[in-house]
Design a protein around this motif. Structure first.
Motif, mmCIF file in Angstrom:
data_model
loop_
_atom_site.group_PDB
_atom_site.id
_atom_site.type_symbol
_atom_site.label_atom_id
_atom_site.label_comp_id
_atom_site.label_asym_id
_atom_site.label_seq_id
_atom_site.Cartn_x
_atom_site.Cartn_y
_atom_site.Cartn_z
ATOM 1 N N ALA A 77 0.830 -1.204 0.000
ATOM 2 C CA ALA A 77 0.000 0.000 0.000
ATOM 3 C C ALA A 77 0.866 1.256 0.000
ATOM 4 C CB ALA A 77 -0.931 -0.015 1.205
ATOM 5 N N GLY A 78 1.933 1.236 0.793
ATOM 6 C CA GLY A 78 2.832 2.387 0.832
ATOM 7 C C GLY A 78 3.570 2.597 -0.467
ATOM 8 N N ALA A 79 3.988 1.515 -1.103
ATOM 9 C CA ALA A 79 4.685 1.624 -2.388
ATOM 10 C C ALA A 79 3.756 2.167 -3.472
ATOM 11 C CB ALA A 79 5.238 0.260 -2.789
ATOM 12 N N LEU A 80 2.497 1.735 -3.459
ATOM 13 C CA LEU A 80 1.528 2.267 -4.424
ATOM 14 C C LEU A 80 1.311 3.758 -4.201
ATOM 15 C CD1 LEU A 80 -1.153 -0.602 -4.384
ATOM 16 C CD2 LEU A 80 0.334 -0.001 -6.318
ATOM 17 N N THR A 81 1.268 4.163 -2.933
ATOM 18 C CA THR A 81 1.105 5.586 -2.620
ATOM 19 C C THR A 81 2.321 6.383 -3.053
ATOM 20 O OG1 THR A 81 -0.290 5.042 -0.718
ATOM 21 C CG2 THR A 81 0.709 7.226 -0.752
ATOM 22 N N LYS A 82 3.509 5.867 -2.771
ATOM 23 C CA LYS A 82 4.758 6.558 -3.113
ATOM 24 C C LYS A 82 4.878 6.794 -4.613
ATOM 25 C CE LYS A 82 9.816 5.927 -2.829
ATOM 26 N NZ LYS A 82 10.107 7.297 -2.354
ATOM 27 N N THR A 83 4.406 5.854 -5.406
ATOM 28 C CA THR A 83 4.538 5.940 -6.860
ATOM 29 C C THR A 83 3.295 6.512 -7.537
ATOM 30 O OG1 THR A 83 3.792 3.642 -7.006
ATOM 31 C CG2 THR A 83 6.174 4.032 -7.014
ATOM 32 N N SER A 84 2.321 6.949 -6.738
ATOM 33 C CA SER A 84 1.069 7.516 -7.256
ATOM 34 C C SER A 84 0.333 6.541 -8.172
ATOM 35 C CB SER A 84 1.351 8.828 -8.015
ATOM 36 O OG SER A 84 1.962 9.778 -7.176
ATOM 37 N N LEU A 85 0.376 5.264 -7.822
ATOM 38 C CA LEU A 85 -0.286 4.236 -8.622
ATOM 39 C C LEU A 85 -1.609 3.752 -8.012
ATOM 40 C CD1 LEU A 85 2.709 1.948 -9.755
ATOM 41 C CD2 LEU A 85 1.297 3.425 -11.206
ATOM 42 N N VAL A 86 -2.007 4.326 -6.894
ATOM 43 C CA VAL A 86 -3.223 3.853 -6.226
ATOM 44 C C VAL A 86 -4.421 3.938 -7.158
ATOM 45 C CG1 VAL A 86 -4.880 4.316 -4.383
ATOM 46 C CG2 VAL A 86 -2.429 4.317 -3.885
ATOM 47 N N THR A 87 -4.669 5.116 -7.721
ATOM 48 C CA THR A 87 -5.828 5.307 -8.593
ATOM 49 C C THR A 87 -5.722 4.444 -9.833
ATOM 50 O OG1 THR A 87 -6.129 7.570 -7.800
ATOM 51 C CG2 THR A 87 -7.169 7.002 -9.894
ATOM 52 N N THR A 88 -4.522 4.340 -10.386
ATOM 53 C CA THR A 88 -4.322 3.536 -11.591
ATOM 54 C C THR A 88 -4.697 2.082 -11.355
ATOM 55 O OG1 THR A 88 -2.539 4.989 -12.352
ATOM 56 C CG2 THR A 88 -2.624 2.766 -13.294
ATOM 57 N N VAL A 89 -4.167 1.494 -10.287
ATOM 58 C CA VAL A 89 -4.433 0.080 -10.004
ATOM 59 C C VAL A 89 -5.889 -0.136 -9.635
ATOM 60 C CG1 VAL A 89 -3.902 -1.824 -8.428
ATOM 61 C CG2 VAL A 89 -2.051 -0.431 -9.366
ATOM 62 N N ASP A 90 -6.458 0.779 -8.840
ATOM 63 C CA ASP A 90 -7.847 0.617 -8.409
ATOM 64 C C ASP A 90 -8.837 0.764 -9.555
ATOM 65 O OD1 ASP A 90 -7.078 0.162 -5.815
ATOM 66 O OD2 ASP A 90 -7.602 2.167 -5.076
ATOM 67 N N SER A 91 -8.463 1.502 -10.597
ATOM 68 C CA SER A 91 -9.400 1.766 -11.684
ATOM 69 C C SER A 91 -9.308 0.755 -12.823
ATOM 70 C CB SER A 91 -9.177 3.176 -12.246
ATOM 71 O OG SER A 91 -7.876 3.296 -12.815
ATOM 72 N N LEU A 92 -8.313 -0.117 -12.814
ATOM 73 C CA LEU A 92 -8.215 -1.150 -13.841
ATOM 74 C C LEU A 92 -9.385 -2.121 -13.722
ATOM 75 C CD1 LEU A 92 -4.397 -1.998 -13.649
ATOM 76 C CD2 LEU A 92 -5.553 -0.798 -15.523
ATOM 77 N N LYS A 93 -9.771 -2.711 -14.841
ATOM 78 C CA LYS A 93 -10.883 -3.666 -14.838
ATOM 79 C C LYS A 93 -10.354 -5.090 -14.976
ATOM 80 C CE LYS A 93 -15.316 -4.591 -17.109
ATOM 81 N NZ LYS A 93 -16.285 -4.143 -18.157
ATOM 82 N N ASP A 94 -10.985 -6.020 -14.265
ATOM 83 C CA ASP A 94 -10.669 -7.446 -14.396
ATOM 84 C C ASP A 94 -9.193 -7.727 -14.144
ATOM 85 O OD1 ASP A 94 -13.310 -7.990 -15.028
ATOM 86 O OD2 ASP A 94 -12.984 -7.940 -17.187
ATOM 87 N N VAL A 95 -8.743 -7.512 -12.919
ATOM 88 C CA VAL A 95 -7.323 -7.647 -12.609
ATOM 89 C C VAL A 95 -7.029 -8.889 -11.772
ATOM 90 C CG1 VAL A 95 -6.933 -5.156 -12.693
ATOM 91 C CG2 VAL A 95 -7.407 -6.263 -10.490
ATOM 92 N N THR A 96 -5.806 -9.361 -11.903
ATOM 93 C CA THR A 96 -5.199 -10.296 -10.960
ATOM 94 C C THR A 96 -3.958 -9.611 -10.421
ATOM 95 O OG1 THR A 96 -5.954 -12.202 -12.236
ATOM 96 C CG2 THR A 96 -4.214 -12.596 -10.611
ATOM 97 N N ILE A 97 -3.878 -9.476 -9.119
ATOM 98 C CA ILE A 97 -2.738 -8.812 -8.491
ATOM 99 C C ILE A 97 -1.991 -9.825 -7.644
ATOM 100 C CG2 ILE A 97 -2.007 -6.997 -6.880
ATOM 101 C CD1 ILE A 97 -4.623 -5.513 -7.630
ATOM 102 N N PHE A 98 -0.710 -9.965 -7.901
ATOM 103 C CA PHE A 98 0.152 -10.796 -7.067
ATOM 104 C C PHE A 98 0.852 -9.846 -6.089
ATOM 105 C CE2 PHE A 98 -0.250 -13.340 -10.997
ATOM 106 C CZ PHE A 98 -0.830 -14.460 -10.442
ATOM 107 N N ALA A 99 0.425 -9.909 -4.838
ATOM 108 C CA ALA A 99 0.803 -8.914 -3.846
ATOM 109 C C ALA A 99 1.908 -9.439 -2.935
ATOM 110 C CB ALA A 99 -0.420 -8.552 -3.000
ATOM 111 N N PRO A 100 3.114 -8.888 -3.007
ATOM 112 C CA PRO A 100 4.179 -9.345 -2.107
ATOM 113 C C PRO A 100 3.845 -9.033 -0.649
ATOM 114 C CG PRO A 100 5.083 -8.095 -3.966
ATOM 115 C CD PRO A 100 3.598 -7.877 -3.967
ATOM 116 N N SER A 101 4.148 -9.969 0.221
ATOM 117 C CA SER A 101 3.966 -9.745 1.658
ATOM 118 C C SER A 101 4.957 -8.696 2.153
ATOM 119 C CB SER A 101 4.183 -11.054 2.414
ATOM 120 O OG SER A 101 5.546 -11.468 2.278
ATOM 121 N N ASN A 102 4.720 -8.183 3.349
ATOM 122 C CA ASN A 102 5.683 -7.255 3.944
ATOM 123 C C ASN A 102 7.061 -7.884 4.057
ATOM 124 O OD1 ASN A 102 3.640 -5.419 4.159
ATOM 125 N ND2 ASN A 102 3.633 -5.314 6.400
#
Length: 359
Positions: free
Chosen positions: A168-193
């Protein structure tokens, strides 16, 4: 019996649901004329868990949110209890409003058999159990459940409440929050802390462009890869990511699923625009040939010359509003069973979600 007659006959258990439906005449009309649907009907006890909370009180004042919540409890298909098996099924609901479900065919729930009980998983892997099954009516079937379903949150909010605070912090730092949230039909592989900590020595020196590329390499758009697909239709396939189509390799071995050399450790966090799986390594777009050792207890990091850090990177100012079941680490049994967990009430109606409510 008609739907109205069934609801009336079960009013002692479903009076709260009946009260909410009474304020939704358009929805009741649509449900009464529908054919081939399944209603997951929360009991009075299920609603009592939430209506005394601040989230529940806010819900009662927001008819549009009530509409969305009720739509999410209606499956698009007649699914009797006998149709559920120990293999997870992902069943579309009538929640198609793009403010809550930016996914083709409508938002889904995950249903499966656990012992003799039918369990349904919704946003943040919150679990509801069927307490009374197969109440038949003219348009389909109703099951009474013990917990109100959680409407899936945005990917970024789901990351926070799943304790994926580094992501979440990395998405905020890179200003990608809106981009990722607005994509349609996604699969996200989310690295753990911990996955980010394992490359901690390099994290601080990454430029925003480098970090953005790494994050984009973890997102597939246009394919919603639930766990049932990762072990069958998508196994041994290469899926294009939003990083210029650069691919990640999916491999399924002995109930383990790997993405390049990272293992999926938590499956099927249903989000507003698709699904998120937690992985134990950060994927490296400069090392696309990284492959797993399926018999190993842990996989080597995909970045050369890095060392682990004690601090969790990118988490300044990031904190979870709840600790959801989706934060519970799973083993290889992730593809053969589901964990249980307490209901995260703060997340039930999208607390902290970057979602615009409206019809």
């Amino acid at each position: 019996m008609s739907l109205s007659a069934v609801l009336t006959a079960n009013n002692k258990t479903l009076s709260t649901l009946n009260g909410l439906l009474a304020a939704q005449p358009a929805l009741v009309t649509a449900l009464s004329s529908a054919q081939g649907i399944t209603i997951l009907a929360p009991s009075n006890d299920a609603f009592s868990k939430i209506l005394s909370t601040s989230a529940g009180m806010a819900l009662e004042k927001d008819p549009s949110m009530i509409t969305a919540l009720l739509q999410y409890h209606v499956l698009n298909g007649s699914v009797p209890a006998s149709a559920f098996t120990t293999t997870a099924q992902f069943i579309p609901t009538l929640l198609t409003n793009t403010s809550f479900a930016n996914i083709t065919g409508g938002q889904v729930v995950m249903g499966m058999l656990s012992g003799k009980s039918v369990e349904v998983f919704s946003g943040l892997k919150e679990k509801s159990t069927v307490t009374t099954a197969d109440i038949m009516f003219s348009g389909g079937v109703m099951h009474i459940i013990d917990t109100v379903l959680t409407i899936p949150l945005s990917a970024s909010a789901s990351a926070i409440d799943s304790q994926l605070t580094t992501l979440a912090g990395a998405l905020t730092k890179t200003s990608l929050v809106t981009t990722v949230d607005s994509l349609k039909d996604v699969t996200i592989f989310a690295p753990s802390n911990k996955a980010f900590q394992d490359i901690g020595s390099a994290a601080g020196s990454l430029t925003n462009d480098q970090l953005s590329s790494i994050l984009e390499y973890h997102v597939i758009a246009g394919t919603v890869g639930y766990s049932s697909l990762l072990t069958s239709g998508l196994a041994n396939e290469t899926l294009p990511t939003v990083l210029g189509g650069e691919g990640v390799a999916i491999e399924s071995v002995d109930k383990k699923v790997f993405v390049n050399s990272a293992q999926v450790v938590i499956t099927d966090i249903i989000v507003a625009n698709g699904v998120m799986h937690v992985i134990d390594n950060v994927l490296n777009p400069s090392n696309t040939t990284a492959s797993p050792v399926p018999t190993a207890t842990s996989q080597a990091v995909a970045f050369a010359g890095v060392s682990a850090a004690s601090d969790v990177p990118f988490t300044s100012g990031i904190s979870a509003t709840t600790t959801a079941p989706s934060a519970s680490t799973m083993t290889a049994a992730a593809f053969g069973g589901m964990p249980s967990g307490a209901v995260g009430m703060a997340a039930l109606f999208g607390a902290g979600a970057a979602v615009v409510v409206g019809f």
